[in-house]
Design a protein around this motif. Structure first.
Motif, short mmCIF file in Angstrom:
data_model
loop_
_atom_site.label_atom_id
_atom_site.label_comp_id
_atom_site.label_asym_id
_atom_site.label_seq_id
_atom_site.Cartn_x
_atom_site.Cartn_y
_atom_site.Cartn_z
N PRO A 31 55.45 -11.35 4.59
CA PRO A 31 55.19 -10.43 3.46
C PRO A 31 56.02 -9.15 3.46
O PRO A 31 55.48 -8.06 3.63
CB PRO A 31 53.72 -10.08 3.71
CG PRO A 31 53.63 -10.01 5.23
CD PRO A 31 54.70 -10.92 5.79
N PRO A 32 57.33 -9.23 3.25
CA PRO A 32 58.11 -8.00 3.27
C PRO A 32 57.83 -7.09 2.08
O PRO A 32 57.52 -7.57 0.99
CB PRO A 32 59.55 -8.50 3.20
CG PRO A 32 59.45 -9.79 2.46
CD PRO A 32 58.15 -10.40 2.90
N HIS A 39 65.69 -6.66 8.79
CA HIS A 39 66.39 -6.36 10.05
C HIS A 39 65.97 -7.35 11.13
O HIS A 39 65.16 -8.26 10.88
CB HIS A 39 66.18 -4.90 10.44
CG HIS A 39 64.74 -4.46 10.52
ND1 HIS A 39 63.83 -5.05 11.37
CD2 HIS A 39 64.07 -3.48 9.85
CE1 HIS A 39 62.66 -4.43 11.24
NE2 HIS A 39 62.77 -3.48 10.31
N LYS A 44 62.40 -11.70 13.62
CA LYS A 44 61.38 -12.16 14.57
C LYS A 44 60.10 -12.57 13.82
O LYS A 44 59.54 -13.65 14.06
CB LYS A 44 61.07 -11.05 15.59
CG LYS A 44 59.94 -11.34 16.55
CD LYS A 44 60.26 -12.49 17.48
CE LYS A 44 59.03 -12.93 18.28
NZ LYS A 44 59.25 -14.18 18.99
N THR A 229 52.18 -7.24 12.81
CA THR A 229 52.50 -6.56 14.08
C THR A 229 51.35 -5.64 14.50
O THR A 229 50.45 -5.34 13.71
CB THR A 229 53.84 -5.82 13.94
OG1 THR A 229 53.96 -5.31 12.62
CG2 THR A 229 55.00 -6.78 14.19
N ARG A 259 55.71 -5.75 18.16
CA ARG A 259 56.97 -5.58 17.41
C ARG A 259 58.15 -5.81 18.31
O ARG A 259 58.10 -5.52 19.51
CB ARG A 259 57.09 -4.13 16.91
CG ARG A 259 56.35 -3.82 15.67
CD ARG A 259 56.54 -2.34 15.35
NE ARG A 259 57.63 -2.14 14.40
CZ ARG A 259 57.48 -2.23 13.09
NH1 ARG A 259 56.31 -2.55 12.57
NH2 ARG A 259 58.48 -2.03 12.28
N LEU A 260 59.22 -6.27 17.75
CA LEU A 260 60.48 -6.39 18.47
C LEU A 260 61.25 -5.08 18.32
O LEU A 260 61.54 -4.65 17.21
CB LEU A 260 61.30 -7.56 17.90
CG LEU A 260 62.78 -7.59 18.27
CD1 LEU A 260 62.97 -7.65 19.77
CD2 LEU A 260 63.46 -8.76 17.59
N THR A 267 64.99 0.12 14.11
CA THR A 267 64.52 -0.94 13.21
C THR A 267 63.53 -0.38 12.19
O THR A 267 62.67 -1.11 11.72
CB THR A 267 63.85 -2.10 13.98
OG1 THR A 267 62.83 -1.53 14.81
CG2 THR A 267 64.82 -2.87 14.81
N LYS A 269 63.06 0.84 8.48
CA LYS A 269 63.82 0.74 7.23
C LYS A 269 64.20 2.13 6.71
O LYS A 269 65.28 2.30 6.15
CB LYS A 269 63.01 0.00 6.18
CG LYS A 269 63.13 -1.51 6.35
CD LYS A 269 62.44 -2.26 5.23
CE LYS A 269 60.96 -2.34 5.47
NZ LYS A 269 60.27 -3.25 4.55
P1 ATP Z 1 59.42 -0.59 8.52
O1 ATP Z 1 58.50 0.00 9.54
O2 ATP Z 1 60.83 -0.66 8.92
O3 ATP Z 1 59.22 -0.05 7.13
P2 ATP Z 1 57.65 -2.68 7.87
O4 ATP Z 1 56.85 -3.24 8.95
O5 ATP Z 1 56.98 -1.74 6.96
O6 ATP Z 1 59.00 -2.11 8.45
P3 ATP Z 1 57.56 -4.85 6.07
O7 ATP Z 1 58.50 -5.19 5.01
O8 ATP Z 1 56.20 -4.41 5.71
O9 ATP Z 1 58.29 -3.79 6.97
O10 ATP Z 1 57.49 -6.03 7.13
C1 ATP Z 1 57.22 -7.36 6.80
C2 ATP Z 1 56.70 -8.05 8.01
O11 ATP Z 1 57.64 -7.95 9.08
C3 ATP Z 1 55.41 -7.42 8.50
O12 ATP Z 1 54.49 -8.44 8.78
C4 ATP Z 1 55.81 -6.69 9.74
O13 ATP Z 1 54.77 -6.66 10.65
C5 ATP Z 1 57.00 -7.50 10.24
N1 ATP Z 1 57.90 -6.65 11.02
C6 ATP Z 1 58.49 -5.51 10.62
N2 ATP Z 1 59.19 -4.95 11.62
C7 ATP Z 1 59.06 -5.76 12.70
C8 ATP Z 1 59.53 -5.75 14.05
N3 ATP Z 1 60.30 -4.75 14.48
N4 ATP Z 1 59.18 -6.76 14.87
C9 ATP Z 1 58.42 -7.76 14.42
N5 ATP Z 1 57.93 -7.85 13.18
C10 ATP Z 1 58.23 -6.87 12.31
#
Ligand code: ATP
Ligand code: MG
Length: 553
Positions: A31-32, A39, A44, A229, A259-260, A267, A269
């Motif tokens: 679900p991005p 990234h 992952k 995560t 998280r990775l 990492t 955004k």
């Molecule tokens: P950011 O913190 O960079 O804004 P985000 O977690 O808000 O990233 P989303 O687009 O919401 O970004 O992420 C989509 C999915 O990817 C979510 O389920 C999130 O948990 C997972 N995800 C994001 N970053 C990581 C990471 N570093 N390692 C593993 N999973 C990740």
């Protein structure tokens, strides 16, 4: 080390759920939020979600969690889909959008209000913060909390109709202002944002929060395992509370993994966007970016990225993973699969004085030392050649196993030569080396018993071709660029890109097509640039060196 699907804790949960009959078909989702490019961390999450669905003959949805229209865009939506496909995964049916459920969310908001489980709150953001309490002190009830159901329904309808300004009112769940879990202190479900949305245009001026949307999206789609995560662990009670208080069509469950965070990498955004906006890199797909499109342009392969995601395992702890592991996976893949070629990065001319100027011998070399399917390449051998400036010295001790005046060296895949004299420019720099061939040394040692100490690469000056080569290094020179007080912008590696305009490639490399990867013998792995490369104007990006030299420099 290798993490087979059967060995990670999520697979164990799924296996138990299948065995107990809780689930018949495994449904996961990725679900991005379309507010940036994907990234390495997302890669992952993608490998976890799509991987578990695949391993259990289930389905995985691609769903845009598009509840923050201000920061989202169609560009990101398209880039994300391309990246998921490039990684080698396909989602179930059409791509999905949280925004296509907006009407359903609104109906459920009315349901909660009617049940007495939600209310419209008039506190300003500052006041709300004050009422919320702290980790050690309970919060206080909002003065709006005891509003009648009828008044709440009326106010919610007027919020939706656009009667109030941004921030003037919110809809909150009525849970518990003294809960030790801050997420349960009457969390916000809807806020007013008078902005247009990339999918729904001007239909809405109120937008659901992540918490109100996410579990309900999962329930609508029949997601069985909603994997996210660890930072969402504290949101799980709210996730469950909403599922329990709404007439949702299914009961998904949330699970969290660590998280990775690779070393030498950011990492977030927001921070990646800053790198783009500040012009530190050329775009989201700059080959130094840890984005999927950046790694792709750098020459990382989808298979190697997937392999890395498997290698590091899936656990319930957040930890830093050595970025050298990712680089290892890339090298391993390219060593096995990339065709070989020779490229002289910083050319020094060698004239073979005993070799006729009109003679051309077509020497042969394997496309790959162990992959017959990669065929053979033709290396035209001529009187004038280029070698690396660094591969020649007028004088050197025994440790220097390359070409030295008066000494011999083997030209890779060709003859042994001996350097006789140098030509210097006005500044005293060597600009040409004159040498001669030791006869009968194709694949043989010299008959006089004087063996060359080393092997160097070369390219015919007349038959090779000029290329631009971009030498990339890690973008950050600090192991943890954004941890603690570190301002990540202070840790940009000033040497992360060097552009060489006058590299010289062997003829076989002129047939490279964009995104094709090679090992340039003795130099490293390179890829023909996805956008800028053509056979007329070859452009190669360095993917990675042959060995990990980072820690030994
Ligand atoms: P950011 O913190 O960079 O804004 P985000 O977690 O808000 O990233 P989303 O687009 O919401 O970004 O992420 C989509 C999915 O990817 C979510 O389920 C999130 O948990 C997972 N995800 C994001 N970053 C990581 C990471 N570093 N390692 C593993 N999973 C990740
Ligand atoms: Mg997020």
């Amino acid at each position: 080390m290798e993490d087979t699907p059967a060995s990670n804790f999520l697979q164990s949960i799924i296996s138990d759920d299948i065995a107990s009959g809780r689930v018949k078909e495994v449904v996961t989702r990725f679900p991005p939020e379309p507010n940036g490019y994907l990234h390495i961390g997302h890669a992952k999450a993608i490998s976890v979600n799509f991987g578990l669905a695949e391993a259990n003959q289930g389905r995985c949805n691609l769903r845009f969690d598009d509840t923050n229209p201000e920061k989202e865009s169609q560009e990101y939506i398209e880039a994300i889909q391309a990246d998921v496909r490039w990684l080698g995964y396909s989602w179930d049916a059409e791509v999905r959008y949280a925004s296509s459920y907006f009407q359903q969310f609104y109906d459920w908001a009315i349901h909660l209000v009617a049940q007495g489980d939600a209310y419209v709150c008039d506190l300003s953001p500052d006041e709300a913060r004050e009422y919320r309490g702290t980790l050690t002190e309970p919060g206080r009830n909002s003065p709006s909390r005891e509003r009648s159901v009828a008044d709440n329904l009326d106010l919610l309808a007027r919020m939706k109709a656009g009667e109030f300004d941004d921030g003037a009112k919110v809809l909150r769940a009525k849970i518990d202002m003294s809960s030790p879990n801050m997420n349960m202190r009457d969390p916000i479900l809807y806020r007013i944002r008078k902005v247009s949305h990339h999918q729904t245009g001007h239909d809405w001026v109120i937008y659901p929060t992540y918490d109100f949307a996410h579990g309900q999206e999962d329930a609508i789609e029949g997601v069985t395992h909603s994997i996210c995560t660890l930072e969402f662990e504290d949101h799980r009670p709210l996730y469950n509370w909403l599922i329990e208080h709404l007439p949702v069509p299914s009961r998904p469950q949330q699970y969290e993994f660590g998280r990775l965070n690779p070393s030498y990498t950011v990492t977030s955004k927001r921070k990646l966007k800053e790198l783009v906006d500040e012009g530190v890199v050329t775009g989201w797909d700059d080959p130094r970016m840890p984005t999927v499109s950046g790694m792709r342009r750098r020459g990382y392969t989808a298979a190697a990225i997937r392999k890395f995601c498997d290698m590091i395992g899936t656990t319930r702890s957040d930890g830093v993973v050595d970025v050298a592991m990712l680089e290892f996976a890339i090298r391993e893949d390219l060593n096995e699969n990339a065709a070989r070629g020779m490229c002289v990065l910083r050319p020094l001319k060698v004239v073979l004085t005993d070799y006729p100027s009109d003679k051309v011998e077509d020497l042969c070399a394997p496309g790959h030392p162990s992959r017959d399917d990669l065929g053979e390449r033709v290396l035209p051998f001529t009187r004038e050649l280029y070698i690396e400036v660094d591969d020649f010295r007028e004088e050197a001790n025994k440790k220097f196993k390359r070409l030295v005046l008066g000494k011999r060296v083997r030209l890779r895949n060709a003859y042994v030569i001996e350097a006789d004299e140098v030509v210097k420019d006005a500044l005293g720099n060597v600009c040409e080396v004159h040498a001669h061939i030791i006869p009968d040394t194709l694949g043989e040692n010299p008959t006089d018993g004087i063996k060359p100490k080393g092997v160097i690469h070369w390219v015919s000056a007349s038959h090779g071709k000029n290329a631009q080569v971009r030498l990339y290094e890690r973008l950050f020179n600090h192991e943890a660029p954004d941890k603690g007080d570190n301002a990540f912008m202070d840790h940009i590696n000033p040497g992360s890109l060097e552009v060489i305009e006058s590299a010289w490639i062997e003829p076989s490399l002129t047939a490279a097509i964009p995104e094709q990867g090679f090992q340039f013998e003795r130099e490293g792995y390179f890829v023909a640039d996805r956008y800028d490369h053509s056979s007329d104007k070859p452009v190669f990006n360095r993917t990675i060196g042959l060995r990990d030299t980072w820690n030994t420099q």
